[in-house]
Design a protein around this motif. Structure first.
Motif, PDB file in Angstrom:
ATOM      1  N   MET A 176      39.488  77.474-100.709  1.00 31.60           N
ATOM      2  CA  MET A 176      39.829  76.931 -99.410  1.00 31.60           C
ATOM      3  C   MET A 176      41.013  77.695 -98.837  1.00 31.60           C
ATOM      4  SD  MET A 176      40.919  73.031 -98.658  1.00 31.60           S
ATOM      5  CE  MET A 176      42.430  72.782 -97.799  1.00 31.60           C
ATOM      6  N   SER A 177      40.785  78.489 -97.837  1.00 31.32           N
ATOM      7  CA  SER A 177      41.869  79.199 -97.169  1.00 31.32           C
ATOM      8  C   SER A 177      42.339  78.366 -95.989  1.00 31.32           C
ATOM      9  CB  SER A 177      41.394  80.555 -96.670  1.00 31.32           C
ATOM     10  OG  SER A 177      41.114  81.392 -97.755  1.00 31.32           O
ATOM     11  N   VAL A 178      43.623  78.246 -95.870  1.00 35.45           N
ATOM     12  CA  VAL A 178      44.186  77.453 -94.779  1.00 35.45           C
ATOM     13  C   VAL A 178      45.269  78.272 -94.105  1.00 35.45           C
ATOM     14  CG1 VAL A 178      45.483  75.374 -94.214  1.00 35.45           C
ATOM     15  CG2 VAL A 178      43.706  75.279 -95.932  1.00 35.45           C
ATOM     16  N   ASP A 179      45.221  78.337 -92.813  1.00 35.43           N
ATOM     17  CA  ASP A 179      46.270  78.990 -92.056  1.00 35.43           C
ATOM     18  C   ASP A 179      47.484  78.065 -92.067  1.00 35.43           C
ATOM     19  OD1 ASP A 179      47.933  80.251 -90.262  1.00 35.43           O
ATOM     20  OD2 ASP A 179      46.319  80.718 -88.864  1.00 35.43           O
ATOM     21  N   ILE A 180      48.561  78.522 -92.685  1.00 32.00           N
ATOM     22  CA  ILE A 180      49.750  77.686 -92.856  1.00 32.00           C
ATOM     23  C   ILE A 180      50.315  77.241 -91.506  1.00 32.00           C
ATOM     24  CG2 ILE A 180      52.116  77.664 -93.732  1.00 32.00           C
ATOM     25  CD1 ILE A 180      49.932  77.519 -95.877  1.00 32.00           C
ATOM     26  N   LYS A 181      50.159  78.049 -90.474  1.00 28.10           N
ATOM     27  CA  LYS A 181      50.718  77.688 -89.165  1.00 28.10           C
ATOM     28  C   LYS A 181      50.082  76.431 -88.600  1.00 28.10           C
ATOM     29  CE  LYS A 181      52.035  82.349 -87.919  1.00 28.10           C
ATOM     30  NZ  LYS A 181      51.865  83.458 -87.011  1.00 28.10           N
ATOM     31  N   VAL A 182      48.823  76.178 -88.955  1.00 25.55           N
ATOM     32  CA  VAL A 182      48.164  74.990 -88.420  1.00 25.55           C
ATOM     33  C   VAL A 182      47.968  73.923 -89.487  1.00 25.55           C
ATOM     34  CG1 VAL A 182      46.998  76.262 -86.606  1.00 25.55           C
ATOM     35  CG2 VAL A 182      45.839  75.937 -88.788  1.00 25.55           C
ATOM     36  N   SER A 183      48.457  74.187 -90.695  1.00 22.80           N
ATOM     37  CA  SER A 183      48.305  73.197 -91.761  1.00 22.80           C
ATOM     38  C   SER A 183      49.381  72.125 -91.647  1.00 22.80           C
ATOM     39  CB  SER A 183      48.362  73.868 -93.126  1.00 22.80           C
ATOM     40  OG  SER A 183      49.673  74.312 -93.387  1.00 22.80           O
ATOM     41  N   ASP A 184      49.363  71.221 -92.585  1.00 18.48           N
ATOM     42  CA  ASP A 184      50.297  70.102 -92.628  1.00 18.48           C
ATOM     43  C   ASP A 184      51.742  70.593 -92.691  1.00 18.48           C
ATOM     44  OD1 ASP A 184      51.582  67.720 -93.036  1.00 18.48           O
ATOM     45  OD2 ASP A 184      50.847  67.439 -95.077  1.00 18.48           O
ATOM     46  N   GLN A 185      52.497  70.345 -91.645  1.00 16.21           N
ATOM     47  CA  GLN A 185      53.894  70.777 -91.592  1.00 16.21           C
ATOM     48  C   GLN A 185      54.746  70.032 -92.621  1.00 16.21           C
ATOM     49  OE1 GLN A 185      55.184  73.448 -89.793  1.00 16.21           O
ATOM     50  NE2 GLN A 185      52.988  73.785 -89.579  1.00 16.21           N
ATOM     51  N   GLY A 186      54.308  68.834 -93.006  1.00 11.60           N
ATOM     52  CA  GLY A 186      55.022  68.100 -94.056  1.00 11.60           C
ATOM     53  C   GLY A 186      54.956  68.840 -95.378  1.00 11.60           C
ATOM     54  N   TRP A 187      53.790  69.420 -95.673  1.00  8.04           N
ATOM     55  CA  TRP A 187      53.626  70.204 -96.908  1.00  8.04           C
ATOM     56  C   TRP A 187      54.561  71.404 -96.888  1.00  8.04           C
ATOM     57  CZ3 TRP A 187      51.916  75.259 -97.854  1.00  8.04           C
ATOM     58  CH2 TRP A 187      51.672  75.556 -99.194  1.00  8.04           C
ATOM     59  N   LEU A 188      54.629  72.080 -95.746  1.00 10.38           N
ATOM     60  CA  LEU A 188      55.476  73.250 -95.616  1.00 10.38           C
ATOM     61  C   LEU A 188      56.954  72.875 -95.731  1.00 10.38           C
ATOM     62  CD1 LEU A 188      55.201  76.281 -95.230  1.00 10.38           C
ATOM     63  CD2 LEU A 188      55.352  75.917 -92.777  1.00 10.38           C
ATOM     64  N   ALA A 189      57.336  71.751 -95.147  1.00  7.97           N
ATOM     65  CA  ALA A 189      58.723  71.294 -95.251  1.00  7.97           C
ATOM     66  C   ALA A 189      59.072  70.946 -96.692  1.00  7.97           C
ATOM     67  CB  ALA A 189      58.951  70.088 -94.349  1.00  7.97           C
ATOM     68  N   GLY A 190      58.140  70.299 -97.386  1.00  6.06           N
ATOM     69  CA  GLY A 190      58.359  69.983 -98.794  1.00  6.06           C
ATOM     70  C   GLY A 190      58.485  71.236 -99.638  1.00  6.06           C
ATOM     71  N   LEU A 191      57.654  72.219 -99.337  1.00  2.00           N
ATOM     72  CA  LEU A 191      57.714  73.487-100.052  1.00  2.00           C
ATOM     73  C   LEU A 191      59.054  74.172 -99.811  1.00  2.00           C
ATOM     74  CD1 LEU A 191      56.361  75.727-101.723  1.00  2.00           C
ATOM     75  CD2 LEU A 191      55.538  76.652 -99.562  1.00  2.00           C
ATOM     76  N   ARG A 192      59.497  74.175 -98.557  1.00  2.00           N
ATOM     77  CA  ARG A 192      60.791  74.781 -98.226  1.00  2.00           C
ATOM     78  C   ARG A 192      61.908  74.102 -99.015  1.00  2.00           C
ATOM     79  NH1 ARG A 192      61.185  73.533 -93.081  1.00  2.00           N
ATOM     80  NH2 ARG A 192      59.849  75.225 -92.424  1.00  2.00           N
ATOM     81  N   ALA A 193      61.877  72.780 -99.079  1.00  2.00           N
ATOM     82  CA  ALA A 193      62.903  72.042 -99.819  1.00  2.00           C
ATOM     83  C   ALA A 193      62.844  72.379-101.307  1.00  2.00           C
ATOM     84  CB  ALA A 193      62.731  70.539 -99.598  1.00  2.00           C
ATOM     85  N   SER A 194      61.634  72.451-101.848  1.00  2.00           N
ATOM     86  CA  SER A 194      61.465  72.773-103.264  1.00  2.00           C
ATOM     87  C   SER A 194      61.953  74.183-103.574  1.00  2.00           C
ATOM     88  CB  SER A 194      59.993  72.627-103.646  1.00  2.00           C
ATOM     89  OG  SER A 194      59.787  73.003-104.977  1.00  2.00           O
ATOM     90  N   LEU A 195      61.599  75.139-102.722  1.00  2.00           N
ATOM     91  CA  LEU A 195      62.051  76.513-102.927  1.00  2.00           C
ATOM     92  C   LEU A 195      63.569  76.618-102.782  1.00  2.00           C
ATOM     93  CD1 LEU A 195      59.274  78.511-101.045  1.00  2.00           C
ATOM     94  CD2 LEU A 195      59.750  78.579-103.498  1.00  2.00           C
ATOM     95  N   SER A 196      64.140  75.883-101.848  1.00  2.00           N
ATOM     96  CA  SER A 196      65.600  75.892-101.682  1.00  2.00           C
ATOM     97  C   SER A 196      66.286  75.338-102.921  1.00  2.00           C
ATOM     98  CB  SER A 196      66.002  75.084-100.445  1.00  2.00           C
ATOM     99  OG  SER A 196      65.512  75.698 -99.282  1.00  2.00           O
ATOM    100  N   GLU A 197      65.717  74.286-103.475  1.00  2.00           N
ATOM    101  CA  GLU A 197      66.270  73.711-104.707  1.00  2.00           C
ATOM    102  C   GLU A 197      66.154  74.699-105.859  1.00  2.00           C
ATOM    103  OE1 GLU A 197      65.178  70.118-107.750  1.00  2.00           O
ATOM    104  OE2 GLU A 197      65.010  69.705-105.599  1.00  2.00           O
ATOM    105  N   ASP A 198      65.000  75.343-105.989  1.00  2.00           N
ATOM    106  CA  ASP A 198      64.811  76.354-107.029  1.00  2.00           C
ATOM    107  C   ASP A 198      65.810  77.495-106.859  1.00  2.00           C
ATOM    108  OD1 ASP A 198      62.725  74.899-108.095  1.00  2.00           O
ATOM    109  OD2 ASP A 198      61.147  76.203-107.272  1.00  2.00           O
ATOM    110  N   PHE A 199      66.048  77.888-105.612  1.00  3.66           N
ATOM    111  CA  PHE A 199      67.003  78.952-105.332  1.00  3.66           C
ATOM    112  C   PHE A 199      68.397  78.552-105.814  1.00  3.66           C
ATOM    113  CE2 PHE A 199      69.799  81.631-102.829  1.00  3.66           C
ATOM    114  CZ  PHE A 199      69.161  82.865-102.867  1.00  3.66           C
ATOM    115  N   ALA A 200      68.796  77.314-105.550  1.00  3.41           N
ATOM    116  CA  ALA A 200      70.117  76.835-105.981  1.00  3.41           C
ATOM    117  C   ALA A 200      70.211  76.806-107.509  1.00  3.41           C
ATOM    118  CB  ALA A 200      70.388  75.456-105.400  1.00  3.41           C
TER     119      ALA A 200
END
Length: 109
Positions: free
Chosen positions: A1-25
């Motif tokens: 299943m390919s999904v264009d992230i720009k039109v996908s669930d923005q909540g998923w992307l926000a959660g991913l950003r938070a998770s990656l930021s935490e991993d970065f820290a």
């Protein structure tokens, strides 16, 4: 299943950003800890392991930082070689993926 992230669930992307930021820290703290260790036991094996951990941590930080930049600039979820969407399943397993599987396989050769 390919999904264009720009039109996908923005909540998923926000959660991913938070998770990656935490991993970065976490990785940044680990890098700081590893670079502050000054206990030289004289064991070449231990020095080699520490050097490998430092290199791996720096590599992780580079990958996470690049993924966060792609999220910020809107390029996240697109293969850097063919520009096709990277399947969400791949991104869930490997959030810092830069390439779709076929392009990654060609890149590794």
């Amino acid at each position: 299943m390919s999904v264009d992230i720009k039109v996908s669930d923005q909540g998923w992307l926000a959660g991913l950003r938070a998770s990656l930021s935490e991993d970065f820290a976490v990785q940044t703290a680990r890098l700081k800890e590893l670079t502050e260790i000054s206990d030289d036991t004289g064991d070449p094996g231990e020095a080699h392991n520490r050097a490998a951990m430092l290199a791996a941590t720096r590599h992780n930080l580079e990958q996470i930082g690049a993924a966060l930049r792609r999220i910020a600039d809107g390029g996240y979820g697109r293969c850097e070689k063919c520009a096709k969407p990277i399947p969400v399943e791949r991104l869930e397993v490997l959030p810092h993926a830069r390439f779709c599987v076929p392009c990654q396989q060609r890149h590794n050769r």
